[in-house]
Design a protein around this motif. Structure first.
Motif, short mmCIF file in Angstrom:
data_model
loop_
_atom_site.label_atom_id
_atom_site.label_comp_id
_atom_site.label_asym_id
_atom_site.label_seq_id
_atom_site.Cartn_x
_atom_site.Cartn_y
_atom_site.Cartn_z
N PHE A 28 47.99 32.31 43.50
CA PHE A 28 47.97 32.67 42.09
C PHE A 28 48.98 31.83 41.30
CE2 PHE A 28 49.79 35.01 38.51
CZ PHE A 28 48.69 34.97 37.68
N ILE A 29 50.16 31.64 41.85
CA ILE A 29 51.18 30.85 41.14
C ILE A 29 50.66 29.43 40.88
CG2 ILE A 29 53.48 29.81 41.38
CD1 ILE A 29 54.29 32.44 42.86
N GLY A 30 50.00 28.85 41.87
CA GLY A 30 49.41 27.51 41.69
C GLY A 30 48.31 27.51 40.64
N MET A 31 47.46 28.53 40.69
CA MET A 31 46.39 28.63 39.70
C MET A 31 46.95 28.83 38.30
SD MET A 31 43.50 30.90 41.64
CE MET A 31 42.33 30.79 40.27
N ARG A 32 48.01 29.61 38.21
CA ARG A 32 48.63 29.86 36.91
C ARG A 32 49.16 28.55 36.31
NH1 ARG A 32 53.95 33.64 35.92
NH2 ARG A 32 53.63 34.04 33.71
N LYS A 33 49.77 27.74 37.16
CA LYS A 33 50.28 26.44 36.68
C LYS A 33 49.13 25.53 36.26
CE LYS A 33 54.57 26.36 39.23
NZ LYS A 33 55.30 25.84 40.39
N GLU A 34 48.06 25.56 37.02
CA GLU A 34 46.93 24.66 36.74
C GLU A 34 46.11 25.10 35.54
OE1 GLU A 34 42.98 22.78 38.92
OE2 GLU A 34 44.44 23.89 40.12
N TYR A 35 45.80 26.40 35.44
CA TYR A 35 44.87 26.89 34.42
C TYR A 35 45.52 27.68 33.29
CZ TYR A 35 41.51 25.98 38.16
OH TYR A 35 40.77 25.39 39.15
N GLY A 36 46.75 28.12 33.47
CA GLY A 36 47.36 29.04 32.52
C GLY A 36 47.14 30.46 33.01
N THR A 37 47.93 31.37 32.53
CA THR A 37 47.92 32.74 33.03
C THR A 37 46.58 33.43 32.82
OG1 THR A 37 50.30 32.92 32.68
CG2 THR A 37 49.06 34.98 32.84
N VAL A 38 46.08 33.43 31.61
CA VAL A 38 44.85 34.18 31.31
C VAL A 38 43.68 33.62 32.09
CG1 VAL A 38 43.19 34.78 29.50
CG2 VAL A 38 45.63 34.96 29.05
N GLU A 39 43.51 32.33 32.11
CA GLU A 39 42.37 31.74 32.82
C GLU A 39 42.47 31.97 34.33
OE1 GLU A 39 38.68 30.32 33.05
OE2 GLU A 39 39.74 30.78 31.21
N ALA A 40 43.65 31.89 34.88
CA ALA A 40 43.83 32.16 36.32
C ALA A 40 43.45 33.60 36.63
CB ALA A 40 45.26 31.88 36.74
N ILE A 41 43.90 34.53 35.79
CA ILE A 41 43.55 35.94 36.00
C ILE A 41 42.04 36.11 35.90
CG2 ILE A 41 43.71 38.26 35.00
CD1 ILE A 41 46.63 37.52 34.21
N ARG A 42 41.44 35.52 34.90
CA ARG A 42 39.98 35.63 34.73
C ARG A 42 39.23 35.18 35.97
NH1 ARG A 42 39.79 33.49 28.53
NH2 ARG A 42 39.93 35.57 27.63
N LYS A 43 39.61 34.03 36.50
CA LYS A 43 38.93 33.49 37.67
C LYS A 43 39.02 34.43 38.86
CE LYS A 43 39.41 28.59 36.53
NZ LYS A 43 38.02 28.22 36.58
N LEU A 44 40.15 35.05 39.04
CA LEU A 44 40.34 35.92 40.21
C LEU A 44 39.74 37.30 40.03
CD1 LEU A 44 43.96 34.80 41.07
CD2 LEU A 44 41.89 34.33 42.40
N VAL A 45 39.84 37.85 38.84
CA VAL A 45 39.37 39.22 38.61
C VAL A 45 37.85 39.32 38.66
CG1 VAL A 45 39.25 41.07 36.87
CG2 VAL A 45 41.43 40.03 37.44
N VAL A 46 37.16 38.32 38.17
CA VAL A 46 35.69 38.40 38.17
C VAL A 46 35.07 37.85 39.45
CG1 VAL A 46 35.51 38.39 35.66
CG2 VAL A 46 35.35 36.24 36.91
N SER A 47 35.89 37.36 40.35
CA SER A 47 35.39 36.89 41.63
C SER A 47 34.71 38.05 42.35
CB SER A 47 36.55 36.35 42.47
OG SER A 47 36.13 36.13 43.79
N GLY A 48 33.62 37.77 43.01
CA GLY A 48 32.86 38.82 43.69
C GLY A 48 33.60 39.46 44.85
N GLU A 49 34.54 38.73 45.43
CA GLU A 49 35.24 39.29 46.58
C GLU A 49 36.62 39.79 46.18
OE1 GLU A 49 37.22 35.73 48.98
OE2 GLU A 49 35.08 35.43 48.66
N VAL A 50 37.08 40.80 46.90
CA VAL A 50 38.42 41.32 46.65
C VAL A 50 39.41 40.30 47.22
CG1 VAL A 50 40.05 43.18 47.14
CG2 VAL A 50 37.64 43.71 46.72
N GLN A 51 40.33 39.89 46.39
CA GLN A 51 41.28 38.86 46.78
C GLN A 51 42.30 39.39 47.78
OE1 GLN A 51 40.58 35.85 45.60
NE2 GLN A 51 38.95 36.79 44.43
#
Length: 96
Positions: A28-51
């Motif tokens: 998540f920290i890497g995704m946050r740096k790459e996409y920004g906080t909101v977009e990283a959260i969006r990508k993970l929360v709507v993913s079909g699998e539980v992270q």
């Protein structure tokens, strides 16, 4: 896109709480740096699998600091679909 200052603070504290529980959310920290906080959260929360991070926070009793909790705490930052996905995942965790 970054989130509001309050959301950013919540996520910073979430990461700190995780570290105190000996969980380091490096993906998540890497995704946050790459996409920004909101977009990283969006990508993970709507993913079909539980992270794995969600499961780890559940094990640590820290779901109140999860990304899903952030979505519900800051609904103005997220779509209705994202809010429903977050709510569903937290409800499933409560059932277990």
């Amino acid at each position: 896109m970054s989130g509001s200052a309050e959301l950013e603070k919540f996520i910073d504290e979430s990461i700190e709480q995780s570290r105190r529980a000996n969980y380091h959310p490096t993906i998540f920290i890497g995704m946050r740096k790459e996409y920004g906080t909101v977009e990283a959260i969006r990508k993970l929360v709507v993913s079909g699998e539980v992270q794995a991070g969600f499961r780890r926070l559940e094990e640590c009793g820290l779901l109140k600091w999860s990304l899903e909790a952030a979505v519900l705490k800051f609904p103005e930052e997220f779509t209705l679909r994202e809010q429903e996905a977050a709510r569903w995942r937290l409800e499933q965790a409560e059932k277990n």
